[in-house]
Enzyme design. Sequence first.
Site, PDB file in Angstrom:
ATOM      1  N   GLY A  54      -7.242  22.702  23.662  1.00  0.00           N
ATOM      2  CA  GLY A  54      -6.727  23.744  24.534  1.00  0.00           C
ATOM      3  C   GLY A  54      -6.730  25.079  23.814  1.00  0.00           C
ATOM      4  O   GLY A  54      -6.838  25.136  22.589  1.00  0.00           O
ATOM      5  N   CYS A  81      -8.098  18.299  18.534  1.00  0.00           N
ATOM      6  CA  CYS A  81      -7.896  19.731  18.326  1.00  0.00           C
ATOM      7  C   CYS A  81      -6.452  20.126  18.670  1.00  0.00           C
ATOM      8  O   CYS A  81      -5.536  19.822  17.929  1.00  0.00           O
ATOM      9  CB  CYS A  81      -8.931  20.530  19.118  1.00  0.00           C
ATOM     10  SG  CYS A  81      -9.084  22.251  18.578  1.00  0.00           S
ATOM     11  N   TYR A  82      -6.220  20.797  19.802  1.00  0.00           N
ATOM     12  CA  TYR A  82      -4.843  21.127  20.196  1.00  0.00           C
ATOM     13  C   TYR A  82      -3.999  19.864  20.269  1.00  0.00           C
ATOM     14  O   TYR A  82      -2.808  19.879  19.937  1.00  0.00           O
ATOM     15  CB  TYR A  82      -4.844  21.832  21.552  1.00  0.00           C
ATOM     16  CG  TYR A  82      -3.469  22.244  22.040  1.00  0.00           C
ATOM     17  CD1 TYR A  82      -2.916  23.461  21.668  1.00  0.00           C
ATOM     18  CD2 TYR A  82      -2.729  21.402  22.870  1.00  0.00           C
ATOM     19  CE1 TYR A  82      -1.650  23.848  22.109  1.00  0.00           C
ATOM     20  CE2 TYR A  82      -1.468  21.772  23.316  1.00  0.00           C
ATOM     21  CZ  TYR A  82      -0.929  22.996  22.937  1.00  0.00           C
ATOM     22  OH  TYR A  82       0.323  23.365  23.371  1.00  0.00           O
ATOM     23  N   HIS A 163     -14.067  18.249  17.540  1.00  0.00           N
ATOM     24  CA  HIS A 163     -14.338  17.744  18.897  1.00  0.00           C
ATOM     25  C   HIS A 163     -15.391  16.636  18.844  1.00  0.00           C
ATOM     26  O   HIS A 163     -16.599  16.920  18.839  1.00  0.00           O
ATOM     27  CB  HIS A 163     -14.829  18.885  19.796  1.00  0.00           C
ATOM     28  CG  HIS A 163     -13.763  19.865  20.151  1.00  0.00           C
ATOM     29  ND1 HIS A 163     -12.923  19.697  21.227  1.00  0.00           N
ATOM     30  CD2 HIS A 163     -13.376  21.027  19.546  1.00  0.00           C
ATOM     31  CE1 HIS A 163     -12.079  20.711  21.287  1.00  0.00           C
ATOM     32  NE2 HIS A 163     -12.326  21.528  20.277  1.00  0.00           N
ATOM     33  N   GLU A 165     -16.273  14.790  21.189  1.00  0.00           N
ATOM     34  CA  GLU A 165     -16.903  14.641  22.506  1.00  0.00           C
ATOM     35  C   GLU A 165     -18.148  15.496  22.671  1.00  0.00           C
ATOM     36  O   GLU A 165     -18.955  15.231  23.571  1.00  0.00           O
ATOM     37  CB  GLU A 165     -15.900  14.968  23.620  1.00  0.00           C
ATOM     38  CG  GLU A 165     -15.475  16.414  23.727  1.00  0.00           C
ATOM     39  CD  GLU A 165     -14.299  16.797  22.858  1.00  0.00           C
ATOM     40  OE1 GLU A 165     -13.628  17.792  23.167  1.00  0.00           O
ATOM     41  OE2 GLU A 165     -14.057  16.105  21.842  1.00  0.00           O
ATOM     42  N   ASP A 222     -26.483  14.686  45.387  1.00  0.00           N
ATOM     43  CA  ASP A 222     -25.063  14.370  45.526  1.00  0.00           C
ATOM     44  C   ASP A 222     -24.670  14.041  46.969  1.00  0.00           C
ATOM     45  O   ASP A 222     -24.042  13.022  47.241  1.00  0.00           O
ATOM     46  CB  ASP A 222     -24.216  15.536  45.004  1.00  0.00           C
ATOM     47  CG  ASP A 222     -24.689  16.015  43.645  1.00  0.00           C
ATOM     48  OD1 ASP A 222     -25.107  15.158  42.841  1.00  0.00           O
ATOM     49  OD2 ASP A 222     -24.673  17.232  43.390  1.00  0.00           O
ATOM     50  N   LYS A 363     -23.356  13.992  37.090  1.00  0.00           N
ATOM     51  CA  LYS A 363     -24.632  13.820  37.785  1.00  0.00           C
ATOM     52  C   LYS A 363     -25.327  12.503  37.431  1.00  0.00           C
ATOM     53  O   LYS A 363     -25.869  11.826  38.308  1.00  0.00           O
ATOM     54  CB  LYS A 363     -25.555  14.998  37.470  1.00  0.00           C
ATOM     55  CG  LYS A 363     -26.919  14.937  38.129  1.00  0.00           C
ATOM     56  CD  LYS A 363     -26.859  15.214  39.625  1.00  0.00           C
ATOM     57  CE  LYS A 363     -26.605  16.681  39.877  1.00  0.00           C
ATOM     58  NZ  LYS A 363     -26.690  17.020  41.330  1.00  0.00           N
TER      59      LYS A 363
END
Length: 507
Positions: A54, A81-82, A163, A165, A222, A363
């Site tokens: 964050g 992180c945060y 991070h 991710e 979609d 997606k």
Amino acid sequence: MVRGFIILDFGSQFTQLIARRLRELGFYSEIHSYKMSMDEIRKRNPYGIILSGGPNSVYEVGSPQREIQELRNISPVMGVCYGMQLLTHTLGGKVTKASHREYGLNYVTWSSPIPGIPQKQKVWMSHGDVVEKAPEGFQIIAMSEGNHPAAMLGDNVLAVQFHPEVAHTEHGMDLLKYFATDMCKASADWDAPHIKDHLLEDVRKKVGNTDHVLVGLSGGVDSTVVATLLTQALGKERVHCVFVDNGLLRKNEYENVLESYHRIGLNVRGVKAAKEFLSALAGKTDPEDKRKTIGRVFIEVFEKCLDKNLPIKYLAQGTLYPDVIESVSSIGGSVTIKSHHNVGGLPDKMKLGLVEPVRELFKDEVRALGAQLGLPHEMLWRHPFPGPGLAIRVLGEVTEEKLHILKEADDVFISELRKHGLYEKIWQALCVLLPVKTVGVQGDSRTYDHVLTLRAVTSSDGMTADWYPFEFQFLRDVSNLITNKVKGVNRVVYDVTSKPPGTIEWE
């Protein structure tokens, strides 16, 4: 209810990537506000809880806070992180402003190795605060190049300052997998068949046994997957699809796509409404204004299509998670990047309820779902196309003349991509007509015509993207074809901006 992971969002731009990575590993995950109640968390019985990054400092007044010990009593907790700083701050440690910030690529050295992670790991960091003192019972197990604590381990808790991710962090997936399997003992059973069964159940539960649904088809992947999912869940007679020719589609797209919809068995009606859309867009130049106008007219057109004798109570849309992230913030503190007509552009007094079954999917998950539903490859692998269509690729006011130029140029570009076997190597390719003209020389005469931008990007989820490195000869050939074939364009340029800092679309 599917058992999985809960990600509490503290406002990071990367929060959605945590969910995506866990799903890639086969673990269901949900993103919720950091304010999610303990009762709701207990009800879901998560394998583990992840605290996102964050933009705030934990010691600042007004920064997002929550109790941590109760979370530890439910399941293992991971802080990112945060999230690491919040764990430290809440559990009795100390977080201070760092003497030097750490942004971008960095290296961390692990003192207590984790299976699958090298002792020296390349990571992506983005922080200006640092853990000065770990909470009691916690051990610092990795340090950054700048000698900042980069990871710590406690009873039922793992926290990292970087991070895992993001794609730039090497072995980030291995770290998430370690947390999920070794610490949380989670079962990797989230895949396309499970997604399909889960969503079919959700649709039936929301719509019920008698109500009908109106589906706004855009021609893209979609909405096509949503219409097919609803048809299989509720039956063809209860799912009424409308494909609108809004005048903002690509060359010959309306006729070709409508035929393909009939071929896959959808209950679809084609509606020509270009006049209504172009009239509403007349004089509008602001991209947000254009998006909201298109959203409003879409709803007006759909409502006119309603058969008053049918119990249509819902409008279904192909909203994806990246659309939601770019339009709203789960904590209310981040800036809206741009409204999506099917997220932020809907009128307040819409008469239909919304059904958005793929709202929490990326997606690639939608494509996998579409394959499970039996949709053909060529439909699933069409490039993403924005709901507002070519209106946001004509910068400035949208006119029929500009749309004609853009459609012809787009047809040349996409045709060349297919001809050279490049179409499926690229996530999204598009042309943008700029609101400027330049002097040119064509046929020994002076011209004063439009500048056209080509854009092609690679991506896995649309949240980040990089420009595609075409061979120079390909760009030369496409430029020549467009300037020779498309009247109104005398200059072609190529966009070499990644996302971030840019977005994929220009508006």
